[in-house]
Enzyme design. Structure first.
Site, PDB file in Angstrom:
ATOM      1  N   GLY A   4      27.523  63.766  19.611  1.00 31.48           N
ATOM      2  CA  GLY A   4      28.948  64.055  19.615  1.00 31.48           C
ATOM      3  C   GLY A   4      29.480  64.013  18.217  1.00 31.48           C
ATOM      4  N   ASP A   9      38.246  60.852  28.316  1.00 30.81           N
ATOM      5  CA  ASP A   9      37.302  61.929  27.975  1.00 30.81           C
ATOM      6  C   ASP A   9      36.260  62.098  29.064  1.00 30.81           C
ATOM      7  OD1 ASP A   9      36.278  63.998  26.467  1.00 30.81           O
ATOM      8  OD2 ASP A   9      35.117  62.695  25.133  1.00 30.81           O
TER       9      ASP A   9
END
Ligand SMILES: *[C@@H]1O[C@H](CO)[C@@H](O)[C@H](O)[C@H]1NC(C)=O
Ligand SMILES: *[C@@H]1O[C@H](CO)[C@@H](O)[C@H](O)[C@H]1NC(C)=O
Ligand SMILES: *[C@@H]1O[C@H](CO)[C@@H](O)[C@H](O)[C@H]1NC(C)=O
Ligand SMILES: *[C@@H]1O[C@H](CO)[C@@H](O)[C@H](O)[C@H]1NC(C)=O
Ligand SMILES: *[C@@H]1O[C@H](CO)[C@@H](O)[C@H](O)[C@H]1NC(C)=O
Ligand SMILES: *[C@@H]1O[C@H](CO)[C@@H](O)[C@H](O)[C@H]1NC(C)=O
Ligand SMILES: *[C@@H]1O[C@H](CO)[C@@H](O)[C@H](O)[C@H]1NC(C)=O
Length: 925
Positions: free
Chosen positions: A703, A793
């Site tokens: 990420g 998220d």
């Protein structure tokens, strides 16, 4: 009468009908074996038109029988049906450049009329069938670039009409069958890149129609049979890359009459070049490199069609004055392209006549000879030269500035000579130059500023000269492409300019043995691709800047023999590729670390630093006086958080480590305390081992802020699967995100909050269960924690599956405790912490500045559900303009829902339909 006529007519019709019907059926069989036809070339192969009109099919006029099957370069996938053998009128099969596999069907042997068989550039395997020998009219056999194995069938020797035999680039073995003696029509025998061996048979001398003979890249041995001197038609003779030896046959005048390419490179030939060669006026390509040939090279003036004259790596010349005089005989060769005489024994000066060479010349390599004197300024006439290689000779004088006229030059290698004087500034005109090697000469002066115009300069070595002055920022400022820079062993002085950080692609930097002084510029940390950094034997001082912490790819680091001080940087422990670390003879102080490269006494050198202590015994340093704190055992740079299924703790360590699952079979209480102990003692080394050196095979996610690796901790009483999150601290906001994760995790524990681990890759029949798991986890976060937590998220890649395919919610990088929920993870404020929820999953109202709420997570969950059951991602290309995943699904409710279900789910049902209960199917449907 009438009756008998019609009867007769019927009979006739029947007979011919049967024949042309056979062709139709055989073609359909052929089509049936084609499994993919992306260009739809066979779409016309249907009963609406006569098969003679099908694309790629040609019939004879009289009999309406197939004579040509022609479907080249059509991306056809499949195999060749044996029924093709029933097309008994076939004269040509041209199926080259497709993706056909399996074998050449033996039944081709029935095709008595076949003249041309072109199957090159497919994936055909197996052997060449001996049955082909019954195709007595075969003229062309072209099966290059396939996967054919086995020997060349001896039976093919009966194909007396065979002209073109091409088997290039297969895996064929064995020798050339003696029966080939009978191939009296043979025009081309082209078999390069196989594993053929044995000798080149003498009978080739009888195949007088032969024009092309190539066996390049096989395992032929023995000598060239003298009989080839009969072959007056030969145009190409290529036996390079074999193990053939002996002298070249001397009576080959006839052979060479029409010869255009004579290639024998990389064999074991001895002796000299046969005199007949010098009369071969059609010769264009003459390549003898990599043999043991010797003697003098005579005048090549009759070779005025020569384009490639390569004799490198032999023993030509005697080191004497006239060895290179033959060069002047090439001035009328208007096709001259490559001239390579590297690695020979040629002496003498380089004659001025090279300035009269045809400007067609592109490669000139004269390196590794015994050439002396100056480079004639006439060299500037070869304006199309791309490579000029003269290294390791005895050349001297100045480097002529006329080299700057060779504006197409890509490689200039003048190293290991005796050049003196300045580097000509005209080299800056070589704007496409990639490699410039001037090392090992006696050059002096500065590096000309103009070199900064060589924007493509990839590799620059000026090492071991007497160059001086400081390195101006301008020289360095512009060279973005440079990956290799060696300025070592000169007299450079001054500071290393901070513009060094502009070399973003630098992999090798050696500035050792100069007189650089001052601090190591912090900007050096920007050269993140560095593998070798050598700065020894200079006058650098101060500490090693912390910015070098980003040079994680370093393999060799040499800082020895400077005046560097301060502690040995701890971050070097983390440099997993480091194989050589030399810190000797500086003023480093304090404790020598003991992990990473510091463990290896033959890779690390710390001698000559009087204030160091500790380290491994081999260094024989005094013990450190101060008390080691408990933390010091671990590295302090980063933070670590560990979460286990039944307890939480946070400690500081090298990395951030997340989510741990214990061995399933162990009793829960034991496991927990074991794990606590295990984790307390976890070192960077353990993590390194657990993740196999953070190998890419263990990478399960990546990420903005870092990467997550799967690891196996094999310690104490059992194996534990862990996930290790490595933060990218270069990323602004990473540490903040990390703290959010810690905070969130410290206050939660639930079986569906991530333990571990398999990234969600396939979601098949278990999708419903997983969806429920995620819902449970959200419910827990929102309603059962001490303080409600908003995940912020939620998306598929943050749902992890464990061994039992139980879903776990992970990645709390953006999580917020509700009481202090700000708008931090809303899209428009993302810049404040450098993060955002993931587009497509974040509720639209966050983008409008609304406060975070648990409803936002529910929105994300809804999108997640839609994705799980449609297989479409909200960011898929089809969702543009006004269409989104939400509306896409809504539009088909409730009747046509089947149209949008992920086909994988449906096919699973089809497959497992019988075995699974209708119940489940109905539920999921
Ligand atoms: C076969 O050939 C005969 C005579 O030429 C013709 O009448 C008939 O239509 C053909 N049949 C096919 C399937 O091509
Ligand atoms: C091809 O010929 C063989 C033998 O004559 C026969 O068995 C086969 O059915 C034929 N195939 C077609 C498609 O006509
Ligand atoms: C059959 O071939 C014709 C001629 O190419 C073509 O127009 C037609 O679409 C094809 N029919 C089918 C069902 O593919
Ligand atoms: C092979 O076929 C492809 C298309 O299928 C074509 O683009 C390519 O040029 C062909 N190559 C040769 C050597 O014919
Ligand atoms: C082809 O070879 C096979 C055996 O390899 C043999 O049985 C068959 O009869 C041959 N066919 C022809 C037409 O030669
Ligand atoms: C080049 O050609 C000219 C004219 O044909 C001739 O006079 C000269 O001798 C030739 N030079 C060489 C080196 O062959
Ligand atoms: C570079 O080339 C230009 C012509 O292209 C020439 O005018 C100039 O003198 C050259 N510069 C050097 C330093 O040789």
């Amino acid at each position: 009468m009438l009756l008998s006529f019609s009867c007769c007519g019927l009979l006739v019709t029947f007979v011919t009908g049967w024949n042309n019907e056979t062709d139709r059926l055989a073609l359909l069989e052929f089509k049936a074996k084609i499994t993919d036809d992306p260009l739809q070339v066979m779409s016309s192969w249907n009963d609406s038109i006569h098969f003679c009109q099908w694309r790629g099919v040609t019939c004879g006029h009289r009999h309406q029988r197939v004579t040509v099957l022609n479907l080249p370069s059509s991306k056809l996938v499949g195999s060749i049906s044996p029924h093709i053998g029933n097309l008994s009128f076939l004269r040509q099969i041209t199926l080259q450049n497709n993706s056909l596999h399996n074998e050449i069907p033996l039944e081709n042997g029935y095709l008595h009329r076949l003249q041309v068989l072109r199957l090159n550039h497919n994936s055909i395997s197996g052997k060449i069938p001996s049955n082909l020998s019954s195709c007595a009219n075969l003229k062309t056999l072209l099966v290059t670039y396939n996967l054919l194995t086995g020997e060349i069938p001896a039976a093919l020797g009966t194909l007396s009409k065979l002209q073109y035999f091409f088997i290039v680039n297969n895996k064929m073995i064995g020798g050339i069958p003696p029966s080939f003696e009978n191939l009296s029509s043979l025009d081309a025998f082209v078999a390069f890149d196989n594993n053929l061996g044995g000798i080149i048979p003498t009978f080739f001398g009888q195949l007088t129609k032969l024009t092309l003979f190539s066996v390049l890249g096989n395992r032929f041995s023995g000598t060239i049979p003298p009989s080839i001197s009969n072959l007056s038609s030969l145009i190409l003779f290529d036996i390079a890359d074999n193990q053939i030896q002996g002298h070249l046959p001397s009576y080959i005048d006839t052979t060479l009459q029409n010869m255009e390419e004579f290639i024998i490179a990389n064999n074991q030939f001895t002796g000299s070049i046969p005199l007949a060669i010098y009369n071969a006026s059609n010769l264009g390509i003459f390549q003898l490199s990599l043999n043991e040939l010797s003697g003098k090279v005579h005048s090549l003036e009759k070779l005025n069609r020569i384009s490639s004259f390569l004799i490198s790596v032999n023993n030509f010349g005697n080191g004497g004055e006239n060895d290179l005089s033959f060069l002047c005989s090439l001035t009328n060769s208007t096709y001259l392209n490559e001239l390579e005489i590297s690695f020979n024994n040629s002496g003498g000066e380089l004659p001025k006549c090279i300035g009269n060479f045809s400007t067609t010349i592109i490669y000139l390599t004269l390196d590794n000879n015994k050439i002396y004197g100056k480079i004639p300024i006439e060299i500037g006439n070869m304006i199309n030269l791309e490579r000029l290689s003269m290294w390791n000779n005895k050349l001297s004088g100045n480097i002529p500035s006329e080299i700057g006229l060779l504006q197409k030059l890509i490689v200039l290698e003048l190293h290991a000579n005796n050049f003196f004087g300045n580097i000509p500034s005209s080299l800056g005109n070589l704007t496409v130059l990639m490699n410039l090697y001037l090392l090992d000469n006696n050059l002096d002066g500065n590096i000309p500023l103009s070199l900064s115009k060589c924007k493509e300069l990839f590799s620059l070595s000026l090492a071991n000269n007497s160059l001086n002055g400081s390195i101006s920022p301008q020289v360095i400022a512009l060279s973005f492409s440079t990956t290799f820079l060696d300025l070592s062993a000169n007299q450079f002085t001054g500071a290393l300019p901070m513009e060094i950080g502009n070399f973003k692609n630098l992999e090798y930097l050696d500035i050792s043995e100069n007189k650089f002084f001052g601090k190591i510029p912090t900007s050096l940390g920007s050269c993140v691709k560095l593998e070798t950094l050598a700065m020894s034997e200079n006058l650098f001082q101060g500490i090693v800047p912390f910015s070098l912490e980003s040079l994680r790819g370093l393999e060799n680091l040499d800082l020895s023999n400077n005046n560097l001080s301060g502690q040995i940087p701890k971050f070097l422990e983390l440099f997993v590729y480091l194989q050589f670390l030399n810190l000797s003879y500086n003023n480093f102080e304090g404790e020598v670390p003991t992990v990473g490269v510091f463990k290896n006494g033959s890779a690390t050198f710390v001698k000559g630093n009087s204030k160091l202590c500790g380290g491994i015994p081999k260094f024989q340093l005094p013990k450190c006086k101060y008390q080691k704190s408990k933390k010091r055992k671990l590295t302090l740079t980063f933070k670590l958080i560990l979460s286990i299924s039944s307890g939480l703790l946070g400690v500081t360590l090298v990395l951030s480590l997340l989510f741990l699952s214990s061995l399933r079979k162990k009793r829960k209480e034991n496991t927990s305390s074991d794990l606590v102990n295990l984790l307390l003692n976890l070192s960077y080394q353990n993590l390194l081992k657990a993740t196999d050196g953070f190998s890419s095979t263990n990478l399960i996610g990546m990420g903005n802020f870092g990467s997550v690796y799967k690891g196996i901790l094999d310690q104490g009483r059992g194996r534990h699967t862990i996930a290790v999150k490595v933060l990218n601290l270069l990323h602004h906001g990473a540490s903040k995100s990390f703290m959010a994760e810690c905070e969130a995790l410290q206050s939660i524990r639930h079986r569906n909050i991530a333990k571990v681990l398999h990234h969600v890759l396939v979601l098949t029949i278990k999708r419903l269960d997983i969806a429920i798991d995620v819902a449970n986890a959200l419910d827990y976060l929102h309603h059962h924690c001490h303080t409600p937590i908003i995940h912020c998220d939620l998306k598929p890649s943050n749902v992890l599956l464990d061994d039992e395919m139980v879903g776990h919610v992970g990645d709390f990088g953006l999580a917020r405790l509700l009481f202090d929920a700000t708008q931090d993870c809303s899209i428009h404020q993302s810049s404040s912490i450098g993060v955002r929820g993931t587009i497509g999953y974040t509720p639209p109202e966050y983008g409008l500045g609304n406060n975070l709420s648990t409803y936002g997570d529910i929105y994300s969950y809804g999108i997640l559900l839609l994705e799980m059951f449609t297989g479409k991602r909200p960011i898929d290309d089809i969702f543009q303009d006004n269409l989104n995943l939400h509306d896409f699904v809504k539009a088909v409710l409730p009747e046509q829902i089947i149209d949008i279900i992920d086909p994988i789910l449906l096919s699973v049902h089809e497959r497992e339909g019988e075995t699974r209960t209708n119940n489940i199917t109905r539920n999921e449907g």
